[in-house]
Scaffold this motif. Structure first.
Motif, PDB file in Angstrom:
ATOM      1  N   ILE A  61      -0.267 -31.917  -4.325  1.00  0.00           N
ATOM      2  CA  ILE A  61      -1.666 -31.919  -3.897  1.00  0.00           C
ATOM      3  C   ILE A  61      -1.824 -32.694  -2.589  1.00  0.00           C
ATOM      4  O   ILE A  61      -2.529 -32.265  -1.675  1.00  0.00           O
ATOM      5  CB  ILE A  61      -2.573 -32.482  -5.011  1.00  0.00           C
ATOM      6  CG1 ILE A  61      -2.620 -31.481  -6.172  1.00  0.00           C
ATOM      7  CG2 ILE A  61      -3.971 -32.778  -4.486  1.00  0.00           C
ATOM      8  CD1 ILE A  61      -3.232 -32.023  -7.446  1.00  0.00           C
ATOM      9  N   GLY A  62      -1.136 -33.832  -2.486  1.00  0.00           N
ATOM     10  CA  GLY A  62      -1.185 -34.615  -1.248  1.00  0.00           C
ATOM     11  C   GLY A  62      -0.611 -33.847  -0.065  1.00  0.00           C
ATOM     12  O   GLY A  62      -1.144 -33.903   1.051  1.00  0.00           O
ATOM     13  N   SER A  63       0.471 -33.119  -0.310  1.00  0.00           N
ATOM     14  CA  SER A  63       1.086 -32.314   0.759  1.00  0.00           C
ATOM     15  C   SER A  63       0.146 -31.207   1.217  1.00  0.00           C
ATOM     16  O   SER A  63       0.013 -30.958   2.420  1.00  0.00           O
ATOM     17  CB  SER A  63       2.395 -31.701   0.274  1.00  0.00           C
ATOM     18  OG  SER A  63       3.308 -32.708  -0.056  1.00  0.00           O
ATOM     19  N   VAL A  64      -0.483 -30.536   0.266  1.00  0.00           N
ATOM     20  CA  VAL A  64      -1.413 -29.458   0.613  1.00  0.00           C
ATOM     21  C   VAL A  64      -2.596 -30.023   1.399  1.00  0.00           C
ATOM     22  O   VAL A  64      -3.038 -29.425   2.384  1.00  0.00           O
ATOM     23  CB  VAL A  64      -1.895 -28.722  -0.656  1.00  0.00           C
ATOM     24  CG1 VAL A  64      -3.037 -27.776  -0.335  1.00  0.00           C
ATOM     25  CG2 VAL A  64      -0.746 -27.968  -1.307  1.00  0.00           C
ATOM     26  N   LYS A  65      -3.074 -31.175   0.994  1.00  0.00           N
ATOM     27  CA  LYS A  65      -4.198 -31.804   1.700  1.00  0.00           C
ATOM     28  C   LYS A  65      -3.823 -32.114   3.151  1.00  0.00           C
ATOM     29  O   LYS A  65      -4.606 -31.875   4.074  1.00  0.00           O
ATOM     30  CB  LYS A  65      -4.614 -33.078   0.976  1.00  0.00           C
ATOM     31  CG  LYS A  65      -5.877 -33.687   1.488  1.00  0.00           C
ATOM     32  CD  LYS A  65      -6.298 -34.848   0.605  1.00  0.00           C
ATOM     33  CE  LYS A  65      -7.654 -35.364   1.021  1.00  0.00           C
ATOM     34  NZ  LYS A  65      -8.123 -36.427   0.126  1.00  0.00           N
ATOM     35  N   THR A  66      -2.613 -32.620   3.355  1.00  0.00           N
ATOM     36  CA  THR A  66      -2.145 -32.915   4.704  1.00  0.00           C
ATOM     37  C   THR A  66      -2.067 -31.644   5.548  1.00  0.00           C
ATOM     38  O   THR A  66      -2.486 -31.625   6.702  1.00  0.00           O
ATOM     39  CB  THR A  66      -0.760 -33.593   4.654  1.00  0.00           C
ATOM     40  OG1 THR A  66      -0.869 -34.784   3.890  1.00  0.00           O
ATOM     41  CG2 THR A  66      -0.241 -33.909   6.034  1.00  0.00           C
ATOM     42  N   VAL A  67      -1.538 -30.581   4.961  1.00  0.00           N
ATOM     43  CA  VAL A  67      -1.435 -29.309   5.681  1.00  0.00           C
ATOM     44  C   VAL A  67      -2.826 -28.780   6.033  1.00  0.00           C
ATOM     45  O   VAL A  67      -3.062 -28.331   7.155  1.00  0.00           O
ATOM     46  CB  VAL A  67      -0.647 -28.266   4.849  1.00  0.00           C
ATOM     47  CG1 VAL A  67      -0.775 -26.877   5.441  1.00  0.00           C
ATOM     48  CG2 VAL A  67       0.805 -28.672   4.740  1.00  0.00           C
ATOM     49  N   LEU A  68      -3.752 -28.854   5.071  1.00  0.00           N
ATOM     50  CA  LEU A  68      -5.100 -28.370   5.343  1.00  0.00           C
ATOM     51  C   LEU A  68      -5.763 -29.175   6.461  1.00  0.00           C
ATOM     52  O   LEU A  68      -6.461 -28.609   7.300  1.00  0.00           O
ATOM     53  CB  LEU A  68      -5.970 -28.429   4.085  1.00  0.00           C
ATOM     54  CG  LEU A  68      -5.720 -27.360   3.034  1.00  0.00           C
ATOM     55  CD1 LEU A  68      -6.663 -27.549   1.855  1.00  0.00           C
ATOM     56  CD2 LEU A  68      -5.870 -25.967   3.602  1.00  0.00           C
ATOM     57  N   ASN A  69      -5.551 -30.474   6.469  1.00  0.00           N
ATOM     58  CA  ASN A  69      -6.160 -31.305   7.506  1.00  0.00           C
ATOM     59  C   ASN A  69      -5.650 -30.950   8.895  1.00  0.00           C
ATOM     60  O   ASN A  69      -6.391 -31.036   9.870  1.00  0.00           O
ATOM     61  CB  ASN A  69      -5.920 -32.793   7.231  1.00  0.00           C
ATOM     62  CG  ASN A  69      -6.797 -33.309   6.127  1.00  0.00           C
ATOM     63  OD1 ASN A  69      -7.879 -32.792   5.878  1.00  0.00           O
ATOM     64  ND2 ASN A  69      -6.332 -34.341   5.445  1.00  0.00           N
TER      65      ASN A  69
END
Length: 132
Positions: A61-69
């Protein structure tokens, strides 16, 4: 008189849609909610509910959040908007915002995109993906 009434209704609807379209923050929140739900379901079905799978879920989830940002792009259409992310040179639609609501991708589409990203952009069944 009828033409004037129709024009007034269309103008009021257009202004209402333009004023109520969601912002970037709403799109990211809706997408993260969908990702969290999907990751939790996948982790529970594959590994059961344990501290290690919960930690792994949080990592994903943290990785996806970073990618989305960093990769999320928004297209504004005055009365609506949409978000995209570029994967292997192609823009992939993630969400559409209209009348104060964000419509996100379904779980099957999310599964395909995550598997594609994990496979390094290579299509399955031996098909090659064109690179730019």
């Amino acid at each position: 008189m009828k033409k004037l009434l129709v024009i007034a209704i269309v103008l009021v609807a257009a202004v209402l849609m333009a004023v109520t379209k969601p912002d970037r923050k709403a799109h990211k929140a809706a997408m993260m909610e969908a990702v969290k739900e999907y990751v939790k379901e996948e982790a529970d079905s594959r590994f059961g509910r344990n501290p290690l799978s919960m930690f792994g879920s949080q990592l994903v989830i943290g990785s996806v959040k970073t990618v989305l940002n960093s990769k999320l792009r928004m297209h504004d259409y005055v009365v609506a908007n949409s978000t995209y992310v570029r994967i292997d040179g192609e823009e992939q639609l993630l969400s559409v915002g209209l009348l104060g609501h964000v419509f996100t991708f379904d779980k099957e589409m999310l599964r395909e995109h995550l598997e594609e990203a994990l496979n390094g952009g290579k299509a399955e069944d031996g098909d090659e993906v064109e690179e730019e």
